[in-house]
Design a protein around this motif. Sequence first.
Motif, PDB file in Angstrom:
ATOM      1  N   CYS A   6       0.944  -1.170  -0.144  1.00 17.98           N
ATOM      2  CA  CYS A   6       0.287  -0.140  -0.354  1.00 17.98           C
ATOM      3  C   CYS A   6       1.179   0.784  -0.475  1.00 17.98           C
ATOM      4  CB  CYS A   6      -0.697   0.307   0.833  1.00 17.98           C
ATOM      5  SG  CYS A   6      -0.196   0.255   2.341  1.00 17.98           S
ATOM      6  N   THR A  59       1.394  -3.995   6.503  1.00 17.68           N
ATOM      7  CA  THR A  59       0.473  -3.020   6.233  1.00 17.68           C
ATOM      8  C   THR A  59      -0.579  -2.992   7.430  1.00 17.68           C
ATOM      9  OG1 THR A  59      -0.855  -4.614   4.746  1.00 17.68           O
ATOM     10  CG2 THR A  59       0.307  -3.873   3.764  1.00 17.68           C
ATOM     11  N   ALA A  60      -0.423  -4.371   8.224  1.00 18.10           N
ATOM     12  CA  ALA A  60      -1.513  -4.135   9.056  1.00 18.10           C
ATOM     13  C   ALA A  60      -0.573  -3.069  10.673  1.00 18.10           C
ATOM     14  CB  ALA A  60      -1.131  -5.211  10.194  1.00 18.10           C
ATOM     15  N   PRO A  63      -1.819   3.259  11.061  1.00 22.87           N
ATOM     16  CA  PRO A  63      -2.990   3.799  11.263  1.00 22.87           C
ATOM     17  C   PRO A  63      -3.668   3.359  10.489  1.00 22.87           C
ATOM     18  CG  PRO A  63      -1.032   4.265  12.125  1.00 22.87           C
ATOM     19  CD  PRO A  63      -0.312   4.176  10.609  1.00 22.87           C
ATOM     20  N   GLU A  64      -5.182   2.843  11.142  1.00 20.59           N
ATOM     21  CA  GLU A  64      -6.114   2.832  10.362  1.00 20.59           C
ATOM     22  C   GLU A  64      -7.051   4.099   9.326  1.00 20.59           C
ATOM     23  OE1 GLU A  64      -8.895   0.340   9.203  1.00 20.59           O
ATOM     24  OE2 GLU A  64      -6.599  -0.681  10.191  1.00 20.59           O
ATOM     25  N   ASP A  65      -6.023   5.026  10.757  1.00 18.59           N
ATOM     26  CA  ASP A  65      -6.614   6.147   9.956  1.00 18.59           C
ATOM     27  C   ASP A  65      -6.217   6.946   8.803  1.00 18.59           C
ATOM     28  OD1 ASP A  65      -4.707   7.304  11.457  1.00 18.59           O
ATOM     29  OD2 ASP A  65      -6.388   9.467  12.480  1.00 18.59           O
ATOM     30  N   ARG A  68      -4.415   5.973   2.267  1.00 14.95           N
ATOM     31  CA  ARG A  68      -3.850   4.301   1.827  1.00 14.95           C
ATOM     32  C   ARG A  68      -4.137   4.089   0.385  1.00 14.95           C
ATOM     33  NH1 ARG A  68      -4.154  -0.407   5.405  1.00 14.95           N
ATOM     34  NH2 ARG A  68      -4.457   1.291   7.464  1.00 14.95           N
ATOM     35  N   SER A  70      -4.383   0.463  -1.902  1.00 16.48           N
ATOM     36  CA  SER A  70      -3.758  -0.580  -2.020  1.00 16.48           C
ATOM     37  C   SER A  70      -2.861  -1.001  -3.013  1.00 16.48           C
ATOM     38  CB  SER A  70      -4.475  -1.485  -1.555  1.00 16.48           C
ATOM     39  OG  SER A  70      -4.607  -1.806  -0.489  1.00 16.48           O
TER      40      SER A  70
END
Length: 140
Positions: A6, A59-60, A63-65, A68, A70
Amino acid sequence: MTDDACLVLKSEAMAAPGVPPAAVGDLAFLETPAVRAWLQAHGVTETSPDLRLVPPEETAAVPEDAERLSVPLGEEELSRLRHHTAPPDRARLEEELLGYRSCTDGRDALLARALAAGVPAHRVAELTGEDLATVEAATR
């Protein structure tokens, strides 16, 4: 873990995962309309210091926010990315392994050619450092 790497825009509050895409070399996905539009929408270029490329297995940690996208990588591109994200000691060892691979590419074909040309198996084993059984197996 996903199969895609990503692109990530890092922020001041986020540690910089991955590497700048330019460090990895030519990347086919950078020429796709979707990636071009994403970069333009965020006001960055492929050489922006805030743009990072993160391998699939990392990629984990993004951070979710985080902004990004893919992106698919070819086998060679993924190998280069992983090499650039590896710790320096591991990267040097990977270089040695790649060098070894390039020395052994076509090994079986070379052994078979030598045997077909009449070089005795014991001499081929002596010259290559290969086990005699390995040399003899090249003709099977």
